[in-house]
Design a protein around this motif. Structure first.
Motif, PDB file in Angstrom:
ATOM      1  N   THR A  62       3.242 -11.964  25.358  1.00  0.00           N
ATOM      2  CA  THR A  62       3.533 -12.199  23.937  1.00  0.00           C
ATOM      3  C   THR A  62       3.709 -10.888  23.187  1.00  0.00           C
ATOM      4  N   ALA A  63       2.793  -9.946  23.436  1.00  0.00           N
ATOM      5  CA  ALA A  63       2.851  -8.703  22.670  1.00  0.00           C
ATOM      6  C   ALA A  63       4.140  -7.960  22.968  1.00  0.00           C
ATOM      7  N   ASN A  64       4.568  -7.965  24.255  1.00  0.00           N
ATOM      8  CA  ASN A  64       5.769  -7.215  24.592  1.00  0.00           C
ATOM      9  C   ASN A  64       7.032  -7.913  24.125  1.00  0.00           C
ATOM     10  N   ALA A  65       7.011  -9.245  24.125  1.00  0.00           N
ATOM     11  CA  ALA A  65       8.164  -9.965  23.579  1.00  0.00           C
ATOM     12  C   ALA A  65       8.305  -9.648  22.095  1.00  0.00           C
ATOM     13  N   ASP A  66       7.158  -9.650  21.410  1.00  0.00           N
ATOM     14  CA  ASP A  66       7.157  -9.334  19.980  1.00  0.00           C
ATOM     15  C   ASP A  66       7.640  -7.902  19.735  1.00  0.00           C
ATOM     16  N   ALA A  67       7.092  -6.971  20.532  1.00  0.00           N
ATOM     17  CA  ALA A  67       7.434  -5.557  20.345  1.00  0.00           C
ATOM     18  C   ALA A  67       8.908  -5.311  20.640  1.00  0.00           C
ATOM     19  N   MET A  68       9.455  -6.060  21.636  1.00  0.00           N
ATOM     20  CA  MET A  68      10.870  -5.884  21.942  1.00  0.00           C
ATOM     21  C   MET A  68      11.714  -6.327  20.747  1.00  0.00           C
ATOM     22  N   ASN A  69      11.350  -7.481  20.153  1.00  0.00           N
ATOM     23  CA  ASN A  69      12.044  -7.913  18.936  1.00  0.00           C
ATOM     24  C   ASN A  69      11.986  -6.840  17.870  1.00  0.00           C
ATOM     25  N   CYS A  70      10.795  -6.294  17.667  1.00  0.00           N
ATOM     26  CA  CYS A  70      10.626  -5.279  16.634  1.00  0.00           C
ATOM     27  C   CYS A  70      11.522  -4.073  16.914  1.00  0.00           C
TER      28      CYS A  70
ATOM     29  N   LYS B 179       6.009  -9.757  14.507  1.00  0.00           N
ATOM     30  CA  LYS B 179       4.784  -9.921  13.722  1.00  0.00           C
ATOM     31  C   LYS B 179       3.840  -8.730  13.854  1.00  0.00           C
ATOM     32  N   GLU B 180       3.717  -8.208  15.098  1.00  0.00           N
ATOM     33  CA  GLU B 180       2.654  -7.230  15.362  1.00  0.00           C
ATOM     34  C   GLU B 180       3.133  -5.786  15.176  1.00  0.00           C
ATOM     35  N   GLY B 181       4.387  -5.557  15.526  1.00  0.00           N
ATOM     36  CA  GLY B 181       4.830  -4.166  15.589  1.00  0.00           C
ATOM     37  C   GLY B 181       5.516  -3.685  14.326  1.00  0.00           C
TER      38      GLY B 181
END
Ligand code: NA
Ligand code: NA
Lengths: 207, 327, 434
Positions: free
Chosen positions: B251-259, B267-269
């Motif tokens: 999840t974190a890496n999918a999010d970070a890739m989007n960012c 959301k996170e990055g």
């Protein structure tokens, strides 16, 4: 240090090692510059200078410890000991040498474990050089051995002086350096050189 | 009798998501979960000055009861462990999980035998992908570029792609990318986002060459002191944490890739605007070829020197799961 | 986890052993071994081997011997007295005259040397003969040299920054950038102190001489080149990101060699002397540093960090209050201590407190180095003071002590400025590294 063949041999060995390490530092500095230029200009990277540099520090320190010991450079706080009567001072000076030797002995016993594990596991650095760890660690361990030998030798001598009641000789050889001695070794050579230059210049100005 | 305390070396404190959100609460709650009173002494390894590469030795000597271990660094003392995640073998998290599960048993056996420690968890930081500051369309375009690498097999892969490997510590990569000392860096979407790499790179190639596998290992003497009932509960608890870590990687890496590429949800990055370079099937094939011709032979050389059965064991486990064979 | 009382006892044991005259490295080692044998057991005692290797196998710390070597080569090349004369040309017009050159030359030399003691030795050797015929109050002369020497570590490069960085995982490049503005500000404050003294007590000042002809002044300017080139190369490469801290130190060594050759001083004998001095100072620092790493490891496992941080948090002190408490603590400690024992002996305990109080590690590095520099010039234990007196070879050490008083007060003012305006340290690293 007592005046004898062993002292002279030890001093000679340590001094030689220091000179070798010194030239190696210069060589590594030159290599570093070459690496920076090739990396910048030719996009070519001599890999592993940083790794070798790390080993260099470990080795320089281990070899430096004994040179600093022989030249009485390891830091002590002499503020209180210096104010004691000379007999008590002799006891503390001897204690400092004996505890330092004990520390060095314990350290080489543990350093040996580090080296022997590297041999047992055939450990290799996880870097492009894949350096077998026993190579730099053997040189490093050798530096610690020389330090421990020098420590034990000097601690033994200081104990001997204490037992024989030669307090003044003990304080002279193993006490914290006197002010003049310390300045002499910290800055002495530099001062001497600058003085010589000034003298030369004055001579030149007069003629 | 169960031990009354547990001394733990955690992961690097800069990996806040793993350390603060997962490890700290996990070990804090462990006495409650196991139902035995236990003094927990947890420190991230860098705060107590422990080198990641020393992990296996410190587990063997019992300096710590449990350690969070970076497999890549720890394989200094045994290249066999690197086999779980050799560069280029698993290019996405699903493939990596299959490889990890295939290797887990032989991994554990070897760890017990040589280092007196037991595998509790195995999980990845996340896919190690490319950040480049020069335009690329395919992996072929890295030819002639300077790419930061941090392991021998990664250097070999980079060289076989026609690029120049450059070794730099993580903290030095940002300025290196900024000033052109390096043209590409390889790290996870999360680490790159947290390290603000998108500020100094424009092209994001999500072709994963490794998952940066980590693990939690327990000193075997300590494990044997636990009663069978507590052992079972302990294993279950660690399994739970392992799942959390895998989920985080996903999840974190999918999010970070989007960012990184300026997409939603982010959301996170921190949001950036890198150009996404789509991974073509040809790219994956190219990596696959390099694995067979360069990475695997190199590892075989290193590992079989320590244990001649290395490559054989690997072929029957990870190799089988991922469709590779070392000749 | 152990409580504040046990921590206090441990600290007192270490200090006590230091006062008994044991080697500083031994006192840290003994304290760490006692702590780990009592509370952690043999595996932790035995971990000292891993620490011995891990603490010394460090590429960033390799810059310690390289910076020392660079300074040693430069000093032996005889550039410093020419540099001094050239600076005097341009600073003499200020009230206080030649005294300003002591500060300026020290600041310039500090920019290539990592050590305050080396700065004190070099500048006093060059400066003291110049003052012989000029009727300045001796105390002002000595005090200004001691003050100048205290810039040695604050103006980058500095060994104290490297050691602090290694112990706290703080980037040396950022610490260097953070030292530049406070170092420059302290240089100005010292000059302001001299101007103030000159206006308030003109009798303390010596004879003013007519400025040299402009042609001569311009001709001598080239002697400022050597230190400026090296500072430019070293700091420039770090700033532009072309080189890491260690690489730039290596570059400095390589640039120093042709400079020594230009001044006609490059020889094998000179290099060997430089090697000896380098390894001596390096080993002196690293033995203490290595044992401090092991002590740090034991303190971490003992939970000292959390324990003390908990105490500080429960007191609800603000960052500024904590810094003032620490400033007083270090002023007292600095009376008896030298830079290195004070730095490595207290950072493992104090650093976690400052982190808990939300103080920036880079800022605290600058604060720590300033505290160390104050300890160097606060009598009776202050190496630079004795070095200066040794070079002087006449009068009493008391005159040196008295001379430092106005500058000591200036450094306390500097401490206050730093505490209340942390931006002067943090601004440069932020704009250069983001
Ligand atoms: Na300096
Ligand atoms: Na002092």
């Amino acid at each position: 240090m007592p005046e004898n063949l062993f002292s002279r041999a030890l001093t000679r060995l340590v001094d030689t090692l220091v000179i070798i390490v010194g030239w190696w530092l210069v060589a590594l500095s030159l290599l570093t510059c070459v690496e920076m230029v090739t990396r910048k200009v030719f996009s070519f990277s001599l890999q592993g200078i940083d790794e070798v540099g790390g080993y260099t520090l470990a080795v320089s320190a281990a070899i430096g410890y004994s040179y600093t010991l022989i030249t009485r450079g390891h830091t002590r706080i002499d503020f209180m000991v210096g104010k004691l009567p000379f007999k008590a001072r002799a006891v503390f000076n001897c204690l400092a040498m004996v505890t330092l030797a004990a520390m060095a002995l314990f350290c080489i016993s543990r350093a040996w474990v580090v080296l022997s594990e590297s041999i047992e596991f055939q450990s290799r650095a996880t870097t492009p050089l894949q350096t077998p760890m026993w190579i730099p660690q053997s040189i490093w361990f050798f530096g610690w051995i020389v330090f421990a030998v020098a420590c034990v030798y000097l601690a033994g001598h200081s104990l001997l002086l204490l037992v024989k009641g030669k307090h003044e000789a003990l304080n002279k050889a193993y006490g914290p350096q006197t002010l003049e001695e310390e300045i002499e070794s910290e800055a002495g050579e530099v001062l001497e050189q600058v003085r010589q230059q000034n003298a030369l210049k004055e001579a030149g100005a007069q003629s | 009798d169960n031990p009354t305390g547990m001394r733990i070396a955690g992961n690097f404190s800069s990996n806040t998501k793993h350390v603060d959100n997962i490890e700290k609460p996990f070990f804090g709650n462990l006495p409650k979960i196991l139902g035995i009173p236990m003094a927990i002494n947890y420190n991230p390894m860098d705060t107590v000055g422990v080198q990641a590469a020393d992990a296996l030795r410190m587990l063997r000597s019992g300096t710590f009861d449990v350690m969070s271990v970076q497999i890549g660094m720890a394989s200094r003392d045994d290249p066999f462990f690197e086999g779980v995640d050799l560069i280029g073998v698993s290019t996405n998290l699903a493939d990596l999980r299959a490889a990890v599960d295939a290797y887990r048993q032989v991994f554990d056996e070897r760890l017990q035998k040589r280092f007196n420690a037991k595998v509790m968890t195995l999980w990845p930081f996340g896919p190690q992908v490319f950040y480049c500051n020069k335009p690329i369309k395919t992996i072929d375009d890295v030819k002639g570029m300077k790419v930061r690498s941090f392991t021998p097999s990664m250097a070999a892969l980079i060289q076989s792609l026609g690029a120049t490997p450059v070794t730099l510590q993580f903290s030095e990569v940002y300025p290196a990318l900024q000033r052109g000392v390096a043209d590409c860096g390889v790290t996870s979407p999360t680490s790159g986002n947290a390290g603000k790499w998108p500020e100094v790179t424009n092209y994001f190639l999500p072709l994963s060459v490794s998952g940066s596998v980590q693990g939690h290992f327990m000193n075997l003497d300590y494990w044997n002191k636990l009663t069978p009932e507590v052992q079972k509960k302990t294993m279950a608890a660690f399994k739970n944490m392992e799942d959390q870590m895998w989920k985080l990687a996903e999840t974190a890496n999918a999010d970070a890739m989007n960012c990184n590429i300026g997409a939603e949800p982010c959301k996170e990055g921190v949001k950036f605007k890198m150009n996404l370079v789509a991974v073509a099937p040809a790219d994956a094939q190219k990596v696959k070829t390099a694995v067979s011709t360069v990475v695997l032979p190199l590892w075989k050389d290193t590992c079989n020197k320590v244990d001649p059965k290395c490559s054989e064991v690997w072929n029957s486990t990870v190799g089988k799961a991922r469709g590779y064979s070392i000749k | 986890m152990i409580g504040p009382i046990e921590i206090g006892i441990g600290f007192l044991i270490m200090m006590g052993l230091m006062f008994l005259g044991l080697h500083v490295a031994t006192t840290m080692f003994v304290t760490a071994i006692i702590g780990s044998a009592l509370y952690l057991g043999m595996p932790a005692v035995n971990a000292v081997g891993n620490e011995l290797w891990a603490a010394n196998e460090d590429y960033v710390l390799l810059s310690i011997p390289l910076y020392i070597l660079l300074g040693e080569i430069l000093v032996r090349s005889g550039t410093t007295d020419k540099m001094y004369k050239s600076l005097a040309d341009w600073l003499n017009f200020l009230p206080g005259g030649l005294l300003h050159t002591n500060i300026g030359a020290s600041a310039l030399f500090s920019a290539v040397s990592g050590s305050s003691v080396a700065t004190a030795a070099t500048i006093s050797t060059v400066a003291l003969p110049t003052f012989k015929t000029r009727k300045y109050d001796q105390r002002m002369v000595l005090g200004s040299i001691a003050a100048g020497a205290s810039l040695g570590n604050l103006i980058p490069p500095g060994i104290a920054f490297l050691i602090y960085g290694a112990m706290t995982n703080t980037s040396a490049g950022r610490l260097y950038a953070a030292g530049i503005v406070p170092g420059a500000l302290m240089t100005l404050l010292f000059m302001g102190t001299i101007i103030g003294m000159a206006l308030y007590r003109p009798k303390l000042m010596g004879t003013k001489e007519a400025p040299a002809p402009l042609r001569e002044k311009l001709g001598r300017l080239r002697h400022l080149l050597a230190p400026l080139v090296i500072f430019g190369v070293v700091m420039g490469c770090i700033y532009t990101g072309w080189a890491t801290v260690t690489e730039s130190a290596a570059l400095g060594v390589v640039v120093a060699l042709p400079i020594a050759w230009l001044y006609g001083q490059l020889s094998v004998r000179m290099m060997h002397e430089a090697f000896r001095a380098t390894l001596r100072l390096t080993a002196m620092s690293l033995l203490i540093l290595t044992m401090a790493f092991y002590l740090n490891f034991v303190l971490g496992l003992l939970g000292v960090t959390q324990s003390l941080a908990g105490v500080v948090q429960s007191l609800h002190v603000s960052a500024v209050q904590l810094l003032w408490v620490l400033a007083v603590f270090y002023l007292l400690l600095g009376i008896f201590f030298e830079t290195l024992p004070m730095l490595v002996g207290t950072v493992p305990l104090v650093f976690p407190l400052t982190v808990a109080a939300g103080i920036d590690p880079v800022f605290f590095g600058v604060f720590m180095v300033l505290m160390c520099e104050i300890s160097l010039i606060s009598p009776p234990v202050g190496m630079t003071l004795y070095v200066i007196q040794g070079v002087r070879g006449e009068g009493t050490i008391k005159e040196v002590f008295q001379g430092t008083i106005p500058f000591f007060l200036t450094m306390i003012v500097m401490t206050a400025i730093l505490i209340h305006f942390p931006e002067i340290a943090l601004w440069l690293p932020r704009i250069s590294f983001g």
